[in-house]
Write an enzyme that holds these catalytic residues in place. Structure first.
Site, PDB file in Angstrom:
ATOM      1  N   ASP A 161     -60.685  43.351 -35.284  1.00 36.93           N
ATOM      2  CA  ASP A 161     -60.872  43.118 -33.855  1.00 36.93           C
ATOM      3  C   ASP A 161     -61.071  44.407 -33.070  1.00 36.93           C
ATOM      4  OD1 ASP A 161     -60.925  41.228 -31.635  1.00 36.93           O
ATOM      5  OD2 ASP A 161     -59.019  42.118 -31.020  1.00 36.93           O
ATOM      6  N   ASP A 176     -77.067  21.249 -26.868  1.00 39.63           N
ATOM      7  CA  ASP A 176     -76.174  21.064 -28.009  1.00 39.63           C
ATOM      8  C   ASP A 176     -76.853  21.697 -29.219  1.00 39.63           C
ATOM      9  OD1 ASP A 176     -74.358  20.315 -29.894  1.00 39.63           O
ATOM     10  OD2 ASP A 176     -74.690  18.149 -29.711  1.00 39.63           O
ATOM     11  N   HIS A 197     -64.497  49.135 -31.824  1.00 34.70           N
ATOM     12  CA  HIS A 197     -64.158  50.007 -30.702  1.00 34.70           C
ATOM     13  C   HIS A 197     -63.729  51.405 -31.159  1.00 34.70           C
ATOM     14  CE1 HIS A 197     -64.601  46.542 -28.317  1.00 34.70           C
ATOM     15  NE2 HIS A 197     -63.367  46.085 -28.366  1.00 34.70           N
ATOM     16  N   HIS A 222     -68.063  46.686 -25.498  1.00 33.76           N
ATOM     17  CA  HIS A 222     -67.814  46.994 -24.094  1.00 33.76           C
ATOM     18  C   HIS A 222     -67.134  48.344 -23.905  1.00 33.76           C
ATOM     19  CE1 HIS A 222     -63.864  45.104 -25.036  1.00 33.76           C
ATOM     20  NE2 HIS A 222     -63.405  45.953 -24.136  1.00 33.76           N
ATOM     21  N   GLU A 225     -52.440  47.835 -25.976  1.00 30.32           N
ATOM     22  CA  GLU A 225     -52.415  46.755 -25.002  1.00 30.32           C
ATOM     23  C   GLU A 225     -50.983  46.247 -24.850  1.00 30.32           C
ATOM     24  OE1 GLU A 225     -56.201  44.084 -25.539  1.00 30.32           O
ATOM     25  OE2 GLU A 225     -55.394  44.551 -27.523  1.00 30.32           O
TER      26      GLU A 225
END
Length: 491
Positions: free
Chosen positions: A235, A93, A240, A178, A216
């Site tokens: 985002d 925790d 990206h 990624h 997307e």
């Protein structure tokens, strides 16, 4: 690129190890690395969470996650048992009961490398790193992996970097994106710098413009609470798309060395022309999906999605035009666009060449052709050029493709992006990861755009789910007589 050997035995500690990212991406990718012989037999994966799971509980969740992953298809029983035996769970925790840190210390092996993967919101990254340091778990060779989004603006990114930087050196810090693990992205460097015929054309004399698209079909799903604090600009564009722009536009590095590559990417970010004030009104488009039909199913609009305010002004689509102020690219527009609930999913870079200066074929098209680097789906490279259509009579020219499909050409499975990046982390290779100054340079360019949207009260334009996006995006690129590349991708 240098071939990697199997990395040294490692304790890979995943904070947030029972969460969505771990189950959807990290554990299936680690299984695939294990299956293909890329993990040392002594490497272990230690999932850390507050869930109080037993090792058996974790292995049951991991079993379902691996077998349900699209790239695994059918898990090999022997490999799956071996992989699951690598897994264990420790309850910690962060900021709470310190006993968990002692438990974690008790399972780490001093003879193994240590990688701490922070699959958690960035605001607790600093607290985790301090907890690791206070427990004496940070060794000189330890590495820390940080997921995007790294902050929500320049100030918060600098704060996170500073907190983590008090514990881990820059050489120990791996900021993951990624998209940089995709095979086609890495092949972009090979395409540009290992083939002599392209470099003489890779400049403003021969290139008319560049388009970078990440579309997307999915909506925000259960992530609306997070997404409403981010939006498409934070985002997708800030990380990206700007990273893809850097790899497309960078100068040749002196070597395929992590600092040489990242130095050249940083120079591109520093050369980006700022978008501020009225330029933001002219050169950017915000959109938000409404109700519509996606692949035969009616879906909700963004404002109707559960989990966030119904009066949100967050964008789910961004298109923008920018330029790079240097000798190679002066005057060449770069068009970036990304959106959710689009008509089809695709990520691609389109390099549009200039028309020939003089055509000897009266009435024929004079197009210079396009080089399309497809990241997904169907990774590959697609070059369009003019050729004579067969037949007698009048000479007719037609645009025809030259195709390189990685799946067909190499007859092997392309690794998942996280496979490659996890392999690099375990091997200690940070070439495809973002350096601190890169992240901060990207925010330094992005922040004024977001601020101008608020100052100018530019609300998102609604587009139907399942469409190609808002009409404003067509107007943006159409002002100069250009159009978006929309050719149907081969299936």
């Amino acid at each position: 690129m240098p071939q990697q050997s199997v990395p040294r035995p490692t304790d890979l500690v995943v904070f947030g190890g029972t969460g969505d990212l771990s189950m959807r991406k990290l554990l299936p990718s680690l299984y695939l690395l294990d299956r293909d012989g890329h993990l040392d037999p002594r490497t272990r994966v230690i999932a850390v969470s507050r869930d109080g799971l037993t090792d058996a509980d974790l292995r049951g969740k991991a079993d379902a996650a691996v077998q349900g992953h699209h790239a695994v298809r059918v898990a090999e029983p022997g490999v799956l048992r071996r992989f699951l035996d690598r897994l264990s769970h420790v309850t910690v925790d962060v900021g709470g009961d310190p006993a968990g840190w002692a438990d974690l210390a008790g399972v780490l092996d001093p003879d193994r490398d240590r990688v701490f993967y922070l699959a958690v919101p960035p605001m607790i990254s600093g607290a985790i790193c301090r907890g690791l340091a206070d427990a004496g778990l940070v060794t000189p060779d330890a590495r820390v992996v940080m997921e995007k989004p790294l902050g929500r603006d320049l100030a918060s990114a600098q704060a996170v970097n500073a907190e983590v930087g008090e514990i881990f050196t820059e050489e120990q810090t791996y900021r993951i994106d990624h998209y940089l693990g995709k095979e086609t992205v890495q092949n972009l460097l090979v395409l540009r710098f290992a083939n002599v015929f392209l470099e003489p054309l890779w400049n403003s004399r021969w290139i008319d413009h560049v388009q970078i698209t990440a579309a997307e079909t999915v909506g925000v799903g259960g992530r609306k609470g997070y997404y409403d604090t981010a939006g498409a600009m934070r985002d997708m564009v800030q990380n990206h798309l700007l990273q893809l722009l850097c790899l497309t536009a960078m100068e040749p590095p002196a070597s395929y060395d992590r600092e040489a590559v990242r130095d050249e990417k940083l120079k591109v970010l520093q050369a980006l022309k700022p978008l501020t004030g009225e330029r933001v009104r002219e050169d950017t488009v915000r959109g938000r999906y409404g109700r519509g039909d996606v692949q035969g199913s009616e879906v909700l609009g963004y404002l109707e999605e559960p989990g966030g305010p119904a009066d949100s002004t967050t964008e789910t689509y961004v298109a923008l035009r920018t330029e790079i102020a240097n000798w190679r690219w002066a005057g060449v527009p770069f068009y970036l666009r990304t959106g959710k609930r689009m008509d089809r999913a695709r990520s691609e870079i389109v390099v549009r060449f200039r028309d020939v200066p003089h055509t000897i074929f009266p009435g024929a098209a004079t197009g210079g052709g396009s080089l399309v680097i497809r990241l997904q789906p169907d990774e590959g490279i697609h070059l369009t050029m003019l050729a004579k259509a067969p037949g007698a009579g009048a000479l007719r020219l037609r645009s025809v493709p030259l195709e390189l499909s990685f799946a067909d050409t190499f007859a092997t499975r392309a690794p998942e992006a996280y496979e490659r990046l996890l392999m690099d982390v375990l091997a200690g290779d940070s070439t495809l990861f973002m350096r601190r100054d890169e992240v901060e340079a990207a925010w330094r360019w992005t922040d004024p755009v977001i601020a101008a949207w608020a100052d100018l009260d530019l609300v998102p334009e609604t587009y139907p789910a399942g469409s190609a996006g808002p009409a404003g995006a067509d107007r943006l690129i159409g002002r100069t007589g250009r159009t978006w590349y929309e050719e149907e991708q081969p299936r």
